[in-house]
Design an enzyme around this catalytic site. Structure first.
Site, PDB file in Angstrom:
ATOM      1  N   PHE A 123       0.849  -1.195   0.000  1.00 48.09           N
ATOM      2  CA  PHE A 123       0.000   0.000   0.000  1.00 48.09           C
ATOM      3  C   PHE A 123       0.878   1.236   0.000  1.00 48.09           C
ATOM      4  CE2 PHE A 123      -2.711   3.111   2.322  1.00 48.09           C
ATOM      5  CZ  PHE A 123      -3.899   3.003   1.610  1.00 48.09           C
ATOM      6  N   GLY A 124       0.619   2.173  -0.908  1.00 48.90           N
ATOM      7  CA  GLY A 124       1.435   3.374  -1.006  1.00 48.90           C
ATOM      8  C   GLY A 124       0.620   4.649  -0.933  1.00 48.90           C
ATOM      9  N   THR A 126       1.469   7.277   2.039  1.00 47.77           N
ATOM     10  CA  THR A 126       2.306   8.271   2.723  1.00 47.77           C
ATOM     11  C   THR A 126       3.457   8.756   1.853  1.00 47.77           C
ATOM     12  OG1 THR A 126       1.781   7.275   4.870  1.00 47.77           O
ATOM     13  CG2 THR A 126       3.747   8.646   4.762  1.00 47.77           C
ATOM     14  N   TRP A 156       7.802   5.114   4.060  1.00 55.06           N
ATOM     15  CA  TRP A 156       7.289   4.255   5.131  1.00 55.06           C
ATOM     16  C   TRP A 156       6.344   3.190   4.578  1.00 55.06           C
ATOM     17  CZ3 TRP A 156      10.212   4.291   9.090  1.00 55.06           C
ATOM     18  CH2 TRP A 156      10.874   5.468   9.482  1.00 55.06           C
ATOM     19  N   ILE A 157       6.788   2.564   3.501  1.00 58.11           N
ATOM     20  CA  ILE A 157       5.985   1.548   2.833  1.00 58.11           C
ATOM     21  C   ILE A 157       6.431   0.164   3.289  1.00 58.11           C
ATOM     22  CG2 ILE A 157       5.239   0.626   0.607  1.00 58.11           C
ATOM     23  CD1 ILE A 157       4.413   3.578   1.277  1.00 58.11           C
ATOM     24  N   ARG A 268      10.998 -14.726  39.342  1.00 54.66           N
ATOM     25  CA  ARG A 268      11.819 -13.763  40.076  1.00 54.66           C
ATOM     26  C   ARG A 268      11.297 -13.577  41.500  1.00 54.66           C
ATOM     27  NH1 ARG A 268      16.720 -11.170  40.508  1.00 54.66           N
ATOM     28  NH2 ARG A 268      16.475  -8.938  40.996  1.00 54.66           N
ATOM     29  N   GLN A 279       1.955  -5.915  45.426  1.00 52.99           N
ATOM     30  CA  GLN A 279       0.715  -5.314  44.914  1.00 52.99           C
ATOM     31  C   GLN A 279       0.942  -4.382  43.724  1.00 52.99           C
ATOM     32  OE1 GLN A 279      -1.365  -3.545  48.232  1.00 52.99           O
ATOM     33  NE2 GLN A 279      -2.378  -5.463  48.754  1.00 52.99           N
ATOM     34  N   ALA A 340      15.918  -4.359  35.499  1.00 55.99           N
ATOM     35  CA  ALA A 340      17.106  -4.169  34.672  1.00 55.99           C
ATOM     36  C   ALA A 340      17.147  -5.157  33.517  1.00 55.99           C
ATOM     37  CB  ALA A 340      18.367  -4.306  35.522  1.00 55.99           C
ATOM     38  N   GLU A 363      -1.065   4.872  10.379  1.00 54.58           N
ATOM     39  CA  GLU A 363      -2.500   4.702  10.076  1.00 54.58           C
ATOM     40  C   GLU A 363      -3.382   5.572  10.965  1.00 54.58           C
ATOM     41  OE1 GLU A 363      -4.051   1.002   8.879  1.00 54.58           O
ATOM     42  OE2 GLU A 363      -2.085   0.151   8.449  1.00 54.58           O
TER      43      GLU A 363
END
Length: 402
Positions: A123-124, A126, A156-157, A268, A279, A340, A363
């Site tokens: 789809f093109g 942008t 951005w395709i 953990r 909590q 971490a 979008e």
């Protein structure tokens, strides 16, 4: 209202979950590190009937309902956003648009091989200076005899280097602004077409995204989708389908965050007990679960409107906005829960956080969808029937051809 999945939908979910667990998740850390898009996944999805999930059988698809497509997107994004994005672009933005707006010849020639997975669609819309402001596009298509000569570029395709067919939008009459935009299918092998991947992305590094260029590309008039000047309406209806799949995928990302976080909560220990006993950790888990359940309800509501053949721009916008925001928050909390360790790619949650940002932007940014929802409430926006609607499900052959 029936909140139960059908036997077929459960089958698709289980099938894709097994597929993702075996063929995507074990490889995603490496693919993400290398910026590698594994195109063979398309072949496997085609074998599973997932390249044309909600495309009628008469056009090579599996003929399933639109919410089955949502389920497929959930499960694929649980593996990685890159592969949900591929289906969003191929099926949601391209194939479903051809199903809605294409004529019978175009459906047989272009849609059918896409639904079978023999060809890949993209789809093109942008451009470097035209994102949310579609009318700011510079691409032009000048009619010359039996052809349109296309010039311009898109950015951005997704699948820029892999797709065979691109649904592209360009001005055929710039004086008319929105009403001067038209839609075309452009094949990769057209002279003057080229593509280039974008490197250095924050997330979705395992996906292929980039630019496509048109230098006097000759497009036969048979590749005009809909009528001249109808491109803006076609693009907006395509986004209804694309946004639907993005929202569904966001549910899959929340699922992935939950699964990883719950597992770590049991592994953990701090202060002599599992961290899941604390909590404030439970609060983050609860937020993820609430976000998942609310997002799914919004997505499946939009899917049911599609099944009924009704306009769903408002509902799909809300689902996309909320689900993507919930996914971004879930990924952020998942990293926090992992402490971490969440900051390294030893665990997948750092990838989830990087991946979660793009859907909040593409979008329709969250800001665009916020304004859209306000305009609906204030009755400034009204969705009117389109000249061609997406066919309702179950599919009826004669209605689809008309």
């Amino acid at each position: 209202m029936d909140f139960h999945f059908s036997e077929e939908q459960e089958m698709v979910r289980n099938m894709l979950r097994n597929f993702v667990d075996k063929e995507i998740i074990p490889n995603m850390k490496e693919w993400d590190e290398k910026g590698h898009f594994e195109s063979s996944i398309f072949k496997r999805l085609a074998e599973l009937g997932m390249m044309g999930t909600c495309i009628p059988e008469q056009y090579g698809g599996s003929g399933m309902d639109y919410n089955t497509l949502a389920i497929a997107c959930e499960e694929l994004e649980r593996g990685d956003t890159a592969y949900r994005t591929a289906i969003s672009v191929h099926t949601g933005l391209n194939s479903m648009t051809l199903l809605q707006w294409g004529n019978e010849e175009q459906k047989q020639r272009i849609l059918t091989p896409q639904a079978k997975g023999e060809k890949v669609g993209a789809f093109g819309l942008t451009e470097p200076n035209a994102g949310s402001d579609v009318a700011a596009m510079n691409s032009t298509a000048e009619k010359q005899g039996d052809y349109y000569v296309l010039n311009g570029s898109k950015t951005w395709i997704s699948l820029c280097d892999y797709a065979d067919h691109f649904l592209v939008f360009a001005y055929t009459d710039k004086k008319k602004k929105h009403k001067g935009i038209s839609a075309f299918v452009v094949e990769r092998d057209r002279e003057g077409f080229s593509s280039k991947a974008i490197k250095g992305k924050l997330g979705i590094r395992g996906g292929n995204t980039g630019e496509i260029f048109f230098d006097n590309v000759k497009i036969p008039k048979e590749n005009l989708i809909g009528e001249e000047g109808e491109g803006f309406k076609i693009a907006m209806s395509a986004l209804d389908n694309g946004r639907f799949t993005v929202a569904a995928g966001a549910c899959g990302l929340i699922m992935a965050c939950l699964e990883a976080s719950v597992k770590y909560c049991h592994e953990r220990k701090t202060f002599g007990k599992e961290i899941g006993k604390h909590q404030l950790v439970q609060q983050m888990i609860a937020k993820m679960e609430a976000g998942l359940q609310m997002s799914r309800l919004l997505v499946y509501k939009a899917g049911e409107l599609k099944n009924a053949g009704r306009r769903n721009t408002r509902e799909t916008s809300l689902a996309k906005w909320q689900a993507c925001d919930f996914a971004n928050e879930a990924a952020n909390d998942a990293v926090q829960i992992h402490g971490a360790y969440g900051y390294s790619n030893e665990y997948p949650v750092e990838r989830y956080l990087r991946n979660s940002k793009a859907p909040v932007i593409y979008e329709g940014t969250r800001e665009i969808h916020t304004v859209m929802q306000a305009r609906y409430v204030l009755e400034y926006n009204e969705d009117k029937p389109l000249r061609k609607m997406l066919p309702s499900w179950p599919f009826e052959e004669e209605k689809i051809k008309s």
